[in-house]
Write a protein that holds these residues in place. Structure first.
Motif, PDB file in Angstrom:
ATOM      1  N   LEU A 170     112.753-149.509  46.503  1.00  0.00           N
ATOM      2  CA  LEU A 170     112.390-148.133  46.856  1.00  0.00           C
ATOM      3  C   LEU A 170     112.842-147.865  48.279  1.00  0.00           C
ATOM      4  N   VAL A 171     113.753-146.915  48.441  1.00  0.00           N
ATOM      5  CA  VAL A 171     114.291-146.583  49.761  1.00  0.00           C
ATOM      6  C   VAL A 171     113.810-145.184  50.137  1.00  0.00           C
ATOM      7  N   ILE A 172     112.985-145.114  51.169  1.00  0.00           N
ATOM      8  CA  ILE A 172     112.451-143.844  51.645  1.00  0.00           C
ATOM      9  C   ILE A 172     113.396-143.300  52.715  1.00  0.00           C
ATOM     10  N   VAL A 173     113.875-142.094  52.534  1.00  0.00           N
ATOM     11  CA  VAL A 173     114.744-141.459  53.524  1.00  0.00           C
ATOM     12  C   VAL A 173     113.958-140.315  54.163  1.00  0.00           C
ATOM     13  N   THR A 174     113.719-140.434  55.466  1.00  0.00           N
ATOM     14  CA  THR A 174     112.941-139.434  56.187  1.00  0.00           C
ATOM     15  C   THR A 174     113.673-139.054  57.468  1.00  0.00           C
ATOM     16  N   ALA A 175     113.107-138.150  58.250  1.00  0.00           N
ATOM     17  CA  ALA A 175     113.793-137.621  59.434  1.00  0.00           C
ATOM     18  C   ALA A 175     112.787-136.969  60.369  1.00  0.00           C
ATOM     19  N   PRO A 176     113.183-136.719  61.624  1.00  0.00           N
ATOM     20  CA  PRO A 176     112.282-136.029  62.556  1.00  0.00           C
ATOM     21  C   PRO A 176     111.957-134.600  62.152  1.00  0.00           C
ATOM     22  N   GLY A 177     112.865-133.955  61.412  1.00  0.00           N
ATOM     23  CA  GLY A 177     112.645-132.567  61.035  1.00  0.00           C
ATOM     24  C   GLY A 177     113.658-132.111  60.012  1.00  0.00           C
ATOM     25  N   PRO A 178     113.580-130.847  59.576  1.00  0.00           N
ATOM     26  CA  PRO A 178     114.496-130.332  58.560  1.00  0.00           C
ATOM     27  C   PRO A 178     115.927-130.232  59.075  1.00  0.00           C
ATOM     28  N   GLY A 179     116.876-130.247  58.133  1.00  0.00           N
ATOM     29  CA  GLY A 179     118.279-130.101  58.501  1.00  0.00           C
ATOM     30  C   GLY A 179     118.903-131.358  59.069  1.00  0.00           C
ATOM     31  N   SER A 180     118.234-132.487  58.869  1.00  0.00           N
ATOM     32  CA  SER A 180     118.727-133.744  59.436  1.00  0.00           C
ATOM     33  C   SER A 180     119.680-134.490  58.510  1.00  0.00           C
ATOM     34  N   GLY A 181     119.828-134.031  57.265  1.00  0.00           N
ATOM     35  CA  GLY A 181     120.768-134.661  56.347  1.00  0.00           C
ATOM     36  C   GLY A 181     120.156-135.714  55.442  1.00  0.00           C
ATOM     37  N   LYS A 182     118.876-135.562  55.111  1.00  0.00           N
ATOM     38  CA  LYS A 182     118.209-136.555  54.255  1.00  0.00           C
ATOM     39  C   LYS A 182     118.811-136.599  52.857  1.00  0.00           C
ATOM     40  N   MET A 183     118.965-135.415  52.239  1.00  0.00           N
ATOM     41  CA  MET A 183     119.493-135.381  50.878  1.00  0.00           C
ATOM     42  C   MET A 183     120.930-135.887  50.838  1.00  0.00           C
ATOM     43  N   ALA A 184     121.750-135.454  51.794  1.00  0.00           N
ATOM     44  CA  ALA A 184     123.136-135.903  51.829  1.00  0.00           C
ATOM     45  C   ALA A 184     123.217-137.419  51.978  1.00  0.00           C
ATOM     46  N   THR A 185     122.291-137.990  52.738  1.00  0.00           N
ATOM     47  CA  THR A 185     122.239-139.439  52.884  1.00  0.00           C
ATOM     48  C   THR A 185     121.959-140.101  51.541  1.00  0.00           C
ATOM     49  N   CYS A 186     120.999-139.572  50.802  1.00  0.00           N
ATOM     50  CA  CYS A 186     120.676-140.114  49.480  1.00  0.00           C
ATOM     51  C   CYS A 186     121.877-140.018  48.536  1.00  0.00           C
ATOM     52  N   LEU A 187     122.518-138.858  48.503  1.00  0.00           N
ATOM     53  CA  LEU A 187     123.641-138.663  47.589  1.00  0.00           C
ATOM     54  C   LEU A 187     124.812-139.560  47.957  1.00  0.00           C
ATOM     55  N   SER A 188     125.064-139.723  49.241  1.00  0.00           N
ATOM     56  CA  SER A 188     126.125-140.620  49.680  1.00  0.00           C
ATOM     57  C   SER A 188     125.845-142.044  49.231  1.00  0.00           C
ATOM     58  N   GLN A 189     124.589-142.440  49.328  1.00  0.00           N
ATOM     59  CA  GLN A 189     124.231-143.794  48.898  1.00  0.00           C
ATOM     60  C   GLN A 189     124.390-143.969  47.393  1.00  0.00           C
ATOM     61  N   LEU A 190     124.070-142.938  46.619  1.00  0.00           N
ATOM     62  CA  LEU A 190     124.266-143.013  45.162  1.00  0.00           C
ATOM     63  C   LEU A 190     125.736-143.244  44.839  1.00  0.00           C
ATOM     64  N   TYR A 191     126.596-142.555  45.553  1.00  0.00           N
ATOM     65  CA  TYR A 191     128.039-142.716  45.345  1.00  0.00           C
ATOM     66  C   TYR A 191     128.466-144.155  45.631  1.00  0.00           C
ATOM     67  N   HIS A 192     128.027-144.693  46.756  1.00  0.00           N
ATOM     68  CA  HIS A 192     128.403-146.053  47.133  1.00  0.00           C
ATOM     69  C   HIS A 192     127.781-147.095  46.199  1.00  0.00           C
ATOM     70  N   GLU A 193     126.531-146.881  45.803  1.00  0.00           N
ATOM     71  CA  GLU A 193     125.871-147.824  44.894  1.00  0.00           C
ATOM     72  C   GLU A 193     126.597-147.869  43.553  1.00  0.00           C
TER      73      GLU A 193
END
Length: 492
Positions: A170-193
């Protein structure tokens, strides 16, 4: 404070849905945590009864299976973006988050700098973290994002990003605030995985907007006010409406990115497990509202507070007029005005009558207490002392701090430390009060009232110093100010 939200019900329902989503995927689940993870004060303000650490309490139940990635935008580092509720920049907040997670026994695997395009400040921050032993990765800006799906889902898109090495399911992706790129980080990781033969899934834990409340419900409007600087827009989820014939509320960035997410899932599984952005979420908050009227009123008050914050940022040249205009539009939609904040009118009337800065505080029982600037105290310090007198049933003319004790502090400030303002700030007043409390039982009684200020509301006729703002925050007092400087100066 009236309660409008059942927090225990929420913890139970939300944790059950997260577990179900984890079980639905194979080797790994990337879970995007929207909003604030363990100090979601916005949610606690608009949903009275919501505990700011609710998400953290759920996460601790999965601590041995999870690791955390913290995302921060290079653009936010470059412009020193400030987290308004804490008064610290996003890069400093990353350090605070890492320390806080580690103190709670949670594993922080890495930090990812998103939207990177060679910013020198981002490079410096990366080096700083690496010297601390923290792994740092970079994700790059992609031309045409998010509409250019063919480029995004390619070796020249997500493929150019650093692959973030993770070790737990389970990988939790969080950030200091909105617009930090959390979703893009998740999607990028899905591509690499996927390229590495690892079957990974994605889900989203986002409190706002609440999908099963009306589009123009004050709770959802308050979310738009909170993200006015990002120009987020709540909207009916068109994918959900088409798939199920049911109305659900989402926001523009999730709707925009959904075709990309679908394309990635189709590449991994052949078909996508989600039919809409709303399907991606596990948000049960709307199911746990027990008094809608309380939540509506709390949300309207939050919109007004956000309005004043935007005016203050504009006056300080830290915000934009577009942000102000957007919140003004939200206020019209909610049919509210600044005067509906109970402390505004008493404050402005007192300031006008005295032709001097003033402040007003609303106590928990609705009592309004005012304070004015004097030779000894600033308006914020005066209203603070007057409020604890009322709470302690202490006569108004009773001195809690002797003028003879204040004058040496003023001499220290102006004569020895080179200050220009002899009046005591709130922190100086509280220190002086605590010293008086050592020998004066009445001062001790007044000091003991400070915890009762939590949740109270304050408005000031002028903008306050950072010191006063931070003291009110530490006391749990909700502050707004007119967008006016007390003194006109070319240099501050």
């Amino acid at each position: 404070m009236k309660i409008g939200f059942d927090n225990e019900k929420y913890l139970k329902m939300q944790s059950e849905h997260i577990r179900q989503r984890i079980e639905a995927f194979g080797d790994k689940l990337y879970l995007e945590f929207g909003g604030k993870l363990f100090d979601d004060y916005h949610a606690s303000r608009v949903l009275p009864g919501f505990a700011p650490d609710s998400k953290l309490r759920m996460l601790l139940q999965l601590a041995d299976q999870s690791e955390i990635i913290i995302a921060i935008s290079a653009a936010d580092i470059e412009k020193n973006k400030v987290r308004q509720d804490l008064g610290i920049t996003y890069d400093v907040d990353v350090l605070r988050l890492i320390q806080s997670f580690q103190d709670k026994g949670l594993y922080v695997g890495s930090v990812v700098i998103t939207q990177y395009s060679g910013q020198a400040s981002a490079d410096q921050f990366k080096s700083k973290l690496e010297h601390m032993g923290i792994r740092v990765y970079r994700h790059y800006s992609i031309e045409g994002y998010p509409s250019n799906v063919s480029l995004i889902v390619s070796d020249e898109g997500y493929g150019k990003n650093d692959y973030i090495e993770t070790t737990r399911p389970l990988v939790i992706v969080t950030a200091p605030g909105p617009g930090s790129g959390k979703m893009a980080t998740c999607l990028s990781q899905l591509y690499h995985e996927n390229k590495r033969g690892i079957k990974a899934g994605y889900a989203k834990f986002e409190t706002f907007p609440i999908w099963n409340l009306p589009l123009k419900h004050p709770v959802n409007l308050a979310y738009e006010a909170a993200t006015a600087d990002l120009n987020d827009v709540n909207m009916i989820d068109p994918f959900h409406l088409e798939a199920y014939g049911k109305t659900a509320v989402n926001y523009n960035r999730d709707v925009d990115i959904f075709p990309v997410l679908n394309a990635i899932f189709e590449g991994i599984y052949g078909t996508s497990p989600y039919k809409s952005p709303t399907d991606m979420g596990v948000n049960m908050a709307g199911m746990c509202i027990v008094d809608d009227a309380v939540c509506q009123e709390a949300s309207c008050q939050e919109i007004i507070r956000r309005y004043y914050q935007s005016l203050n940022r504009l006056a300080k040249e830290e915000g934009s007029s577009d942000e102000v205009y957007k919140i003004e539009l939200l206020m019209k939609q909610a049919k509210i005005t600044p005067q509906m904040r109970p402390v505004v009118t008493p404050c402005l009337e007192r300031a006008k009558k005295l032709s001097a800065p003033a402040a007003a505080m609303e106590l928990a029982d609705g009592t309004i207490v005012t304070g004015k600037t004097s030779n000894l105290l600033g308006a914020s310090a005066a209203v603070l002392l007057n409020a604890i007198k009322v709470l302690g049933d202490i006569p108004h003319d009773q001195h809690l701090i002797a003028p003879s004790a204040i004058e040496p502090i003023q001499t220290l400030k102006t004569c020895y430390l080179g200050g220009h303002n002899p009046r005591l700030h709130t922190d100086e007043v509280l220190i002086a009060l605590s010293m008086s409390a050592a020998t004066d039982p009445i001062a001790k009684k007044a000091l003991d009232q400070l915890p009762r200020l939590r949740g109270c509301q304050v408005h000031t006729s002028v903008m306050l110093s950072d010191v006063d703002i931070k003291i009110f925050h530490k006391l749990g007092v909700e502050l707004t100010s007119e967008p006016v400087y007390e003194h006109k100066k070319l240099y501050r």
